[in-house]
Design a protein around this motif. Structure first.
Motif, PDB file in Angstrom:
ATOM      1  N   UNK A   1       0.872  -1.168   0.000  1.00 42.69           N
ATOM      2  CA  UNK A   1       0.000   0.000   0.000  1.00 42.69           C
ATOM      3  C   UNK A   1       0.909   1.218   0.000  1.00 42.69           C
ATOM      4  N   UNK A   2       0.867   1.967  -1.094  1.00 43.16           N
ATOM      5  CA  UNK A   2       1.777   3.102  -1.259  1.00 43.16           C
ATOM      6  C   UNK A   2       1.292   4.324  -0.500  1.00 43.16           C
ATOM      7  N   UNK A   3      -0.009   4.555  -0.535  1.00 43.57           N
ATOM      8  CA  UNK A   3      -0.543   5.698   0.197  1.00 43.57           C
ATOM      9  C   UNK A   3      -2.006   5.453   0.505  1.00 43.57           C
ATOM     10  N   UNK A   4      -2.412   5.965   1.630  1.00 45.03           N
ATOM     11  CA  UNK A   4      -3.815   5.930   2.036  1.00 45.03           C
ATOM     12  C   UNK A   4      -4.045   7.193   2.846  1.00 45.03           C
ATOM     13  N   UNK A   5      -4.896   8.051   2.336  1.00 45.53           N
ATOM     14  CA  UNK A   5      -5.143   9.294   3.062  1.00 45.53           C
ATOM     15  C   UNK A   5      -6.554   9.311   3.626  1.00 45.53           C
ATOM     16  N   UNK A   6      -6.813  10.307   4.416  1.00 46.64           N
ATOM     17  CA  UNK A   6      -8.100  10.388   5.102  1.00 46.64           C
ATOM     18  C   UNK A   6      -9.258  10.696   4.161  1.00 46.64           C
ATOM     19  N   UNK A   7      -8.960  11.134   2.931  1.00 52.67           N
ATOM     20  CA  UNK A   7     -10.035  11.392   1.973  1.00 52.67           C
ATOM     21  C   UNK A   7     -10.555  10.092   1.365  1.00 52.67           C
ATOM     22  N   UNK A   8      -9.861   8.986   1.600  1.00 51.71           N
ATOM     23  CA  UNK A   8     -10.333   7.702   1.108  1.00 51.71           C
ATOM     24  C   UNK A   8      -9.588   7.184  -0.098  1.00 51.71           C
ATOM     25  N   UNK A   9      -8.619   7.908  -0.598  1.00 54.95           N
ATOM     26  CA  UNK A   9      -7.861   7.438  -1.758  1.00 54.95           C
ATOM     27  C   UNK A   9      -6.765   6.479  -1.315  1.00 54.95           C
ATOM     28  N   UNK A  10      -6.664   5.362  -2.014  1.00 51.36           N
ATOM     29  CA  UNK A  10      -5.653   4.356  -1.711  1.00 51.36           C
ATOM     30  C   UNK A  10      -4.914   4.030  -2.997  1.00 51.36           C
ATOM     31  N   UNK A  11      -3.589   4.039  -2.930  1.00 53.09           N
ATOM     32  CA  UNK A  11      -2.747   3.572  -4.043  1.00 53.09           C
ATOM     33  C   UNK A  11      -2.081   2.291  -3.593  1.00 53.09           C
ATOM     34  N   UNK A  12      -2.223   1.247  -4.380  1.00 55.56           N
ATOM     35  CA  UNK A  12      -1.678  -0.053  -4.008  1.00 55.56           C
ATOM     36  C   UNK A  12      -0.954  -0.659  -5.205  1.00 55.56           C
ATOM     37  N   UNK A  13       0.147  -1.298  -4.922  1.00 56.58           N
ATOM     38  CA  UNK A  13       0.945  -1.980  -5.935  1.00 56.58           C
ATOM     39  C   UNK A  13       0.867  -3.473  -5.645  1.00 56.58           C
ATOM     40  N   UNK A  14       0.466  -4.259  -6.644  1.00 62.73           N
ATOM     41  CA  UNK A  14       0.388  -5.712  -6.514  1.00 62.73           C
ATOM     42  C   UNK A  14       1.234  -6.304  -7.628  1.00 62.73           C
ATOM     43  N   UNK A  15       2.138  -7.230  -7.280  1.00 71.06           N
ATOM     44  CA  UNK A  15       3.013  -7.799  -8.295  1.00 71.06           C
ATOM     45  C   UNK A  15       3.278  -9.272  -8.051  1.00 71.06           C
ATOM     46  N   UNK A  16       3.705  -9.922  -9.125  1.00 70.65           N
ATOM     47  CA  UNK A  16       4.077 -11.331  -9.117  1.00 70.65           C
ATOM     48  C   UNK A  16       5.549 -11.441  -9.473  1.00 70.65           C
ATOM     49  N   UNK A  17       6.199 -12.434  -8.919  1.00 67.61           N
ATOM     50  CA  UNK A  17       7.614 -12.644  -9.225  1.00 67.61           C
ATOM     51  C   UNK A  17       7.815 -13.388 -10.537  1.00 67.61           C
ATOM     52  N   UNK A  18       6.747 -13.800 -11.191  1.00 67.38           N
ATOM     53  CA  UNK A  18       6.836 -14.412 -12.511  1.00 67.38           C
ATOM     54  C   UNK A  18       7.222 -15.881 -12.476  1.00 67.38           C
ATOM     55  N   UNK A  19       7.520 -16.431 -13.648  1.00 66.78           N
ATOM     56  CA  UNK A  19       7.801 -17.869 -13.743  1.00 66.78           C
ATOM     57  C   UNK A  19       9.004 -18.337 -12.923  1.00 66.78           C
ATOM     58  N   UNK A  20      10.025 -17.510 -12.765  1.00 60.33           N
ATOM     59  CA  UNK A  20      11.194 -17.971 -12.020  1.00 60.33           C
ATOM     60  C   UNK A  20      11.030 -17.810 -10.505  1.00 60.33           C
ATOM     61  N   UNK A  21       9.960 -17.175 -10.065  1.00 62.68           N
ATOM     62  CA  UNK A  21       9.597 -17.000  -8.659  1.00 62.68           C
ATOM     63  C   UNK A  21      10.696 -16.341  -7.838  1.00 62.68           C
ATOM     64  N   UNK A  22      11.435 -15.421  -8.459  1.00 58.49           N
ATOM     65  CA  UNK A  22      12.461 -14.638  -7.767  1.00 58.49           C
ATOM     66  C   UNK A  22      12.140 -13.162  -7.955  1.00 58.49           C
ATOM     67  N   UNK A  23      12.150 -12.421  -6.866  1.00 58.12           N
ATOM     68  CA  UNK A  23      11.924 -10.974  -6.946  1.00 58.12           C
ATOM     69  C   UNK A  23      13.156 -10.324  -7.549  1.00 58.12           C
ATOM     70  N   UNK A  24      12.983  -9.768  -8.737  1.00 60.84           N
ATOM     71  CA  UNK A  24      14.107  -9.164  -9.448  1.00 60.84           C
ATOM     72  C   UNK A  24      14.012  -7.639  -9.517  1.00 60.84           C
ATOM     73  N   UNK A  25      12.867  -7.092  -9.149  1.00 60.99           N
ATOM     74  CA  UNK A  25      12.699  -5.638  -9.147  1.00 60.99           C
ATOM     75  C   UNK A  25      13.042  -5.112  -7.760  1.00 60.99           C
TER      76      UNK A  25
END
Length: 163
Positions: free
Chosen positions: A109-133
Motif C-alpha cells: 500500500x503506497x498511500x492511504x489518506x483520510x479522503x479515502x484514496x488508496x494507491x496499491x501496488x500488486x506484483x508477481x515474481x513471474x515464472x522464475x519465482x524470484x523478486x528481481x525488481x
C-alpha cells in the motif's frame, strides 16, 4: 538385388528427415509456447487486480474505527478519533493469493489518506519465482508512478477510493 538397393535407408537421408521434423516442431512449438506464456501473464495481471481490490477491502475493514464517536466515551488519551481512521499498526506490505506459477502475489500500500484514496501496488515474481525488481518490498523506498519491473516480474498499480 535391385529391390534391396531401393529399400536401403541411408543415414544421410534419415538425418535430413529428422532435421526437417525437428525444424517443423520448432516452428510450431515456439509460437504455441509464447502464446501459453502470454496467457499466463494476462491471467496474472487480472488476478493481481482482483488481489488489489481484496487487499483494499480488507484494509478498509481493518481501518474502521471501533471507537465510538461519542465524546463522553472512555478512550485512551493517546488515541484521538482522527488518528483512528488509519491505524499505524496496519501492515502496508504482505502477500495474498497465488499467481499462475504458484507463488504468492505481493502487495504494498503506497498511500492511504483520510479522503479515502488508496494507491496499491500488486506484483508477481513471474515464472522464475524470484523478486528481481528492487525496492518493491522496501517500505522506505518511495514509488511515485508505475515501477519498471526487472526480469520476469509483472504487476499492476491501482488507485481507488476506499470509502
Amino acid at each position: 538385388m535391385k529391390n534391396e538397393q531401393i529399400q536401403e535407408v541411408r543415414s544421410s537421408g534419415m538425418l535430413l528427415i529428422m532435421g526437417l521434423v525437428g525444424l517443423s516442431l520448432a516452428i510450431v512449438a515456439t509460437p504455441w509456447n509464447r502464446q501459453f506464456q502470454d496467457s499466463r501473464v494476462e491471467v496474472a495481471l487480472q488476478k493481481a487486480e482482483i488481489v488489489g481490490y481484496q487487499v483494499v477491502q480488507i484494509y478498509r475493514e481493518a481501518s474502521k474505527s471501533s471507537l465510538p464517536d461519542d465524546k463522553k466515551s472512555r478512550v485512551p488519551a493517546s488515541i484521538s478519533s482522527s488518528d483512528s481512521a488509519f491505524p499505524a499498526d496496519l501492515r502496508s506490505t504482505g502477500t495474498m493469493g497465488t499467481d499462475p506459477w504458484g507463488a504468492p502475489f505481493r502487495y504494498r500500500i503506497l498511500s492511504a489518506d483520510k479522503s479515502g484514496n488508496v494507491r496499491i501496488l500488486v506484483w508477481s515474481t513471474g515464472p522464475n519465482q524470484k523478486a528481481e525488481t528492487a525496492d518493491l518490498d522496501n517500505e522506505e523506498a518511495v514509488i511515485a508512478g508505475q515501477p519498471s519491473y526487472a526480469g520476469d516480474d509483472i504487476g499492476v498499480l491501482l488507485s481507488m477510493t476506499h470509502n
